[in-house]
Design a protein around this motif. Structure first.
Motif, mmCIF file in Angstrom:
data_model
loop_
_atom_site.group_PDB
_atom_site.id
_atom_site.type_symbol
_atom_site.label_atom_id
_atom_site.label_comp_id
_atom_site.label_asym_id
_atom_site.label_seq_id
_atom_site.Cartn_x
_atom_site.Cartn_y
_atom_site.Cartn_z
ATOM 1 N N LYS A 235 0.819 -1.216 0.000
ATOM 2 C CA LYS A 235 0.000 0.000 0.000
ATOM 3 C C LYS A 235 0.849 1.260 0.000
ATOM 4 O O LYS A 235 0.354 2.347 -0.248
ATOM 5 N N SER A 269 0.337 5.619 -2.973
ATOM 6 C CA SER A 269 1.158 4.988 -3.993
ATOM 7 C C SER A 269 0.350 3.923 -4.719
ATOM 8 O O SER A 269 -0.251 3.053 -4.078
ATOM 9 N N SER A 270 0.345 4.006 -6.040
ATOM 10 C CA SER A 270 -0.280 2.975 -6.866
ATOM 11 C C SER A 270 0.788 1.983 -7.293
ATOM 12 O O SER A 270 1.985 2.176 -7.031
ATOM 13 N N ASP A 273 3.419 3.641 -9.319
ATOM 14 C CA ASP A 273 4.381 4.420 -8.536
ATOM 15 C C ASP A 273 5.457 3.514 -7.950
ATOM 16 O O ASP A 273 6.641 3.886 -7.904
ATOM 17 N N ARG A 444 -6.717 -0.902 -2.900
ATOM 18 C CA ARG A 444 -6.921 0.535 -2.797
ATOM 19 C C ARG A 444 -5.726 1.187 -2.122
ATOM 20 O O ARG A 444 -5.081 0.600 -1.250
ATOM 21 N N THR A 445 -5.439 2.417 -2.540
ATOM 22 C CA THR A 445 -4.407 3.180 -1.855
ATOM 23 C C THR A 445 -4.958 3.680 -0.526
ATOM 24 O O THR A 445 -6.157 3.564 -0.250
ATOM 25 N N LYS A 449 -8.302 5.533 -3.343
ATOM 26 C CA LYS A 449 -8.390 5.587 -4.795
ATOM 27 C C LYS A 449 -7.910 4.278 -5.414
ATOM 28 O O LYS A 449 -7.366 3.417 -4.735
ATOM 29 N N SER A 450 -8.104 4.158 -6.729
ATOM 30 C CA SER A 450 -7.760 2.929 -7.435
ATOM 31 C C SER A 450 -6.263 2.666 -7.366
ATOM 32 O O SER A 450 -5.440 3.569 -7.526
ATOM 33 N N TYR A 451 -5.920 1.404 -7.155
ATOM 34 C CA TYR A 451 -4.523 0.988 -7.065
ATOM 35 C C TYR A 451 -3.860 0.949 -8.437
ATOM 36 O O TYR A 451 -2.630 0.958 -8.526
ATOM 37 N N ILE A 452 -4.670 0.881 -9.502
ATOM 38 C CA ILE A 452 -4.111 0.798 -10.856
ATOM 39 C C ILE A 452 -4.494 2.012 -11.702
ATOM 40 O O ILE A 452 -4.553 1.921 -12.930
ATOM 41 N N TYR A 453 -4.788 3.137 -11.055
ATOM 42 C CA TYR A 453 -4.999 4.371 -11.819
ATOM 43 C C TYR A 453 -3.689 4.724 -12.521
ATOM 44 O O TYR A 453 -2.612 4.578 -11.931
ATOM 45 N N ARG A 466 2.744 6.847 -17.590
ATOM 46 C CA ARG A 466 3.197 5.735 -16.762
ATOM 47 C C ARG A 466 4.080 4.766 -17.542
ATOM 48 O O ARG A 466 5.001 4.163 -16.985
#
Length: 478
Positions: A235, A269-270, A273, A444-445, A449-453, A466
């Motif tokens: 996370k 962090s996604s 990241d 989720r972060t 928010k979405s982890y794979i945004y 990215r």
């Protein structure tokens, strides 16, 4: 046993009473490193408390030399006036209750008491044992800065300040832990940070009910994000590089530094990241893009290579002609699934052995491990050469990215896919892949928010950034 808060007292003007109380609280009779010295300042008795090893001896010596020359008729009536006139050292404070004073003292601040004053004068001339800010062993780069975070908090904040000379950079200090009182620094850019997330982080740190952050950042991370512990994908992004942390701050992220920890915790962090590295930006855009795409491809191969190979071995009729060479050249004595699982655990065993092996023996250990798990392992009949080859690639691929947490998450998912493939063949292989993708997609972060945004929700321009390293933004004068 009385509560700690019940023992808090206000200092009196009687120095003897203060010394008796503090000696009882600090157990100076058995704590050899808690030092107190009774002296005379301006005709009055005084007492200086400090922790041996936390104090700059030269600074204390110069301060005491100046104090010894004060005449009795020149002594001010209160501690505030005294600090203004006779303590030229920059970091001076006034404390009136015992709990704050003891906490400051145990943090390394020297404390001065003077008979007739009901206030403690704190002199911050502390120094902590620290190693050099050399390049971290894990987050190395081919080109770029060679400094790294250390275990001393003030050094780490200075490394960030050196890179961002902007008054909008804020570094707030907080503490956590009933016994440890560990210092936590929250770094952010005022005009770029998500204020809602910042308030949430501060609220959670203030609400921590722990005795000590024994594992520093990991303890803090588990307290800040206690949910979905069963999902192994990290996370937070951890970095031992101040340049990476400074870049993250300029992107609007929050960086958390914990005293005694040589790394920064970057959030939110996604997965994109976490995969990024400093080398992506220390080279021209085309080279940085190549390095980034190579890292992503190798990480994906480390996850799917051995399960896909096992699936083909269980269904040889699905192997295309151009991949016919991947079939086993020799019969096997141990089922392939057991060969792969044994090697998965054997590699972790070697990794643990390497960590605990004295440096002078690492080379002999590597040679012995290479021989035993190489030629001899194949000749003994335990493993096939193809199995050894693919597991060797997976092992090396795990080190293509810097995050230990992400590497172990990929390993756990790979083992799950292997077991499902061995148990349910094609259906198990498909189920394992779907399970892995869901573990990533539904993560989720800490900001929720979405982890794979920017993949979900989809944002084409951000997605291109990215995968492809573009030119760094710049402003032209005039």
């Amino acid at each position: 046993m009385p509560d700690r808060k019940d023992t808090i007292m206000k200092f009196s003007q009687d120095l003897q009473e203060t010394i008796k109380y503090l000696n009882n609280e600090l157990h100076t009779d058995r704590n050899f490193d808690v030092v107190y010295r009774v002296l005379t300042i301006g005709g009055r008795r005084a007492c200086l408390y400090f922790i041996d090893g936390f104090t700059k001896d030269d600074s204390i010596l110069k301060i005491l030399q100046g104090l010894s020359s004060i005449k009795s008729d020149a002594m001010p009536e209160d501690a505030h006036s005294f600090s203004k006139q006779y303590l030229p050292y920059g970091e001076i404070g006034l404390i009136r209750d015992s709990e704050d004073m003891i906490l400051q003292l145990l943090s390394g601040v020297s404390c001065l008491f003077i008979d007739g004053y009901d206030t403690c004068l704190t002199i911050d001339c502390r120094t902590y044992p620290a190693r050099g800010v050399s390049e971290p062993e894990k987050d190395k780069v081919m080109r770029g800065s060679r400094d790294g975070f250390v275990e001393t908090l003030v050094f780490n904040t200075a490394l960030i300040r050196r890179r961002i000379r902007d008054p909008k950079l804020s570094i707030e200090i907080m503490t956590a832990g009933e016994s440890s009182h560990t210092d936590i620094a929250i770094c952010y850019m005022e005009n770029r940070v998500d204020q809602t997330l910042l308030k949430t982080i501060k609220k959670r740190i203030r609400g921590l009910e722990v005795d000590a952050l024994t594992m520093n950042q990991e303890s803090l991370a588990e307290c800040l994000f206690p949910y979905k512990w069963f999902n192994p994908f990290p996370k937070f992004k951890f970095s031992e590089r101040p340049d990476t942390s400074a870049a993250s701050l300029l992107e609007g992220n929050i960086v958390i530094l914990v005293d005694t920890s040589p790394s920064a915790m970057i959030l939110p962090s996604s997965v994109f990241d976490i995969i990024e590295e400093a080398d992506d930006y220390y080279f021209p855009p085309i080279t940085g893009t190549y390095l980034r795409l190579t890292r992503m491809t190798i990480s994906a191969l480390s996850l799917f290579l051995t399960p896909t190979w096992l699936m083909f071995m269980q269904n040889p009729e699905l192997i295309p002609d151009w991949l016919a060479f991947i079939q086993l050249s020799d019969p096997y004595n141990v089922p392939l699934i057991w060969q792969l699982l044994i090697l998965e655990f054997a590699i972790d065993g070697l990794r643990l052995a390497a960590v605990n092996t004295p440096s002078m023996l690492t080379t002999p250990l590597s040679v012995i491990a290479g021989i035993v798990l190489g030629e001899y392992a194949v000749k003994s009949g335990w493993f096939n050469s193809e199995t050894m080859l693919y597991m060797a690639f997976v092992t090396i691929a795990n080190y293509s990215q810097a995050s230990f947490e992400l590497g172990y998450a990929m390993k756990f998912m790979r083992v799950i896919i292997l077991i499902l493939t061995a148990a349910f063949n094609l259906w198990g292989y498909a189920a394992g892949i779907i399970f892995t993708l869901c573990a990533i997609a539904f993560n989720r972060t800490i900001a929720g928010k979405s982890y794979i945004y920017p993949l979900i929700p989809f944002h084409w321009n951000e997605l291109c950034k990215r995968f492809f390293r573009g030119r760094l933004p710049h402003k032209e004068k005039g």
